[in-house]
Design a protein around this motif. Sequence first.
Motif, PDB file in Angstrom:
ATOM      1  N   UNK A  32      10.602   0.635   4.483  1.00 58.35           N
ATOM      2  CA  UNK A  32       9.674  -0.451   4.777  1.00 58.35           C
ATOM      3  C   UNK A  32       8.461  -0.335   3.876  1.00 58.35           C
ATOM      4  N   UNK A  33       7.976  -1.487   3.442  1.00 56.67           N
ATOM      5  CA  UNK A  33       6.674  -1.517   2.787  1.00 56.67           C
ATOM      6  C   UNK A  33       5.611  -1.612   3.870  1.00 56.67           C
ATOM      7  N   UNK A  34       4.515  -0.929   3.641  1.00 55.61           N
ATOM      8  CA  UNK A  34       3.298  -1.113   4.436  1.00 55.61           C
ATOM      9  C   UNK A  34       2.404  -1.961   3.558  1.00 55.61           C
ATOM     10  N   UNK A  35       2.075  -3.166   4.033  1.00 55.19           N
ATOM     11  CA  UNK A  35       1.259  -4.095   3.249  1.00 55.19           C
ATOM     12  C   UNK A  35      -0.028  -4.402   4.009  1.00 55.19           C
ATOM     13  N   UNK A  36      -1.125  -4.576   3.275  1.00 52.91           N
ATOM     14  CA  UNK A  36      -2.390  -4.871   3.918  1.00 52.91           C
ATOM     15  C   UNK A  36      -3.197  -5.892   3.139  1.00 52.91           C
ATOM     16  N   UNK A  37      -4.128  -6.503   3.850  1.00 59.00           N
ATOM     17  CA  UNK A  37      -5.067  -7.443   3.258  1.00 59.00           C
ATOM     18  C   UNK A  37      -6.441  -7.183   3.890  1.00 59.00           C
ATOM     19  N   UNK A  38      -7.460  -7.185   3.057  1.00 57.79           N
ATOM     20  CA  UNK A  38      -8.831  -6.984   3.534  1.00 57.79           C
ATOM     21  C   UNK A  38      -9.537  -8.323   3.632  1.00 57.79           C
ATOM     22  N   UNK A  39     -10.500  -8.386   4.541  1.00 57.46           N
ATOM     23  CA  UNK A  39     -11.294  -9.603   4.714  1.00 57.46           C
ATOM     24  C   UNK A  39     -11.985  -9.953   3.418  1.00 57.46           C
TER      25      UNK A  39
ATOM     26  N   UNK B 142       0.818  -1.210   0.000  1.00 58.57           N
ATOM     27  CA  UNK B 142       0.000   0.000   0.000  1.00 58.57           C
ATOM     28  C   UNK B 142       0.854   1.264   0.000  1.00 58.57           C
ATOM     29  N   UNK B 143       2.132   1.101   0.320  1.00 56.19           N
ATOM     30  CA  UNK B 143       3.013   2.260   0.327  1.00 56.19           C
ATOM     31  C   UNK B 143       4.403   1.899   0.798  1.00 56.19           C
TER      32      UNK B 143
END
Length: 160
Positions: free
Chosen positions: A153-160, A137-138
Amino acid sequence: MEIRALERTDLINIHKINNQKEFMRLWFEEPYESLDELTSLYNKHIHDNSERRFVIDVDSEFAGIVELIAIDYIHRNCEIQIIIMEEFSGQGLAQEAMKKGLDYAFLTLNLHKVYLYVDITNEAAIHIYQKLGFEIEGTLKEQFFANGKYKDSYFMGILK
């Protein structure tokens, strides 16, 4: 491979992890902690609803930890962290344990999003996270100080 709640008897293994430079740099943390300090933190946080700490067990042997931290029940998100002991690396445990941690976050805690921070040079971890569905995500410039250097650092995310 199973994950189970962290118990007081696991603290000796956590203490080993927390004092190894190569592990703590992955979490962008200082590799120093006494067993007394760790026990005190365990006692302080045992009823803390903003975190869940799980031990990764392989045939009743401590193989690592996966943690859900900074659980926010209003915005329904949290951070996930994982460490696999060196002698268990390369067996697919990280992906399997992360999947179980995500299932707990989404199916038990009813969270909407899980996120993590990862060193942009940690290609193996990034590959695992992307296989699980995490998206970058950034990029956070010089976000963490580890091994004497500031690291992106990468900011990584996952949604339900």
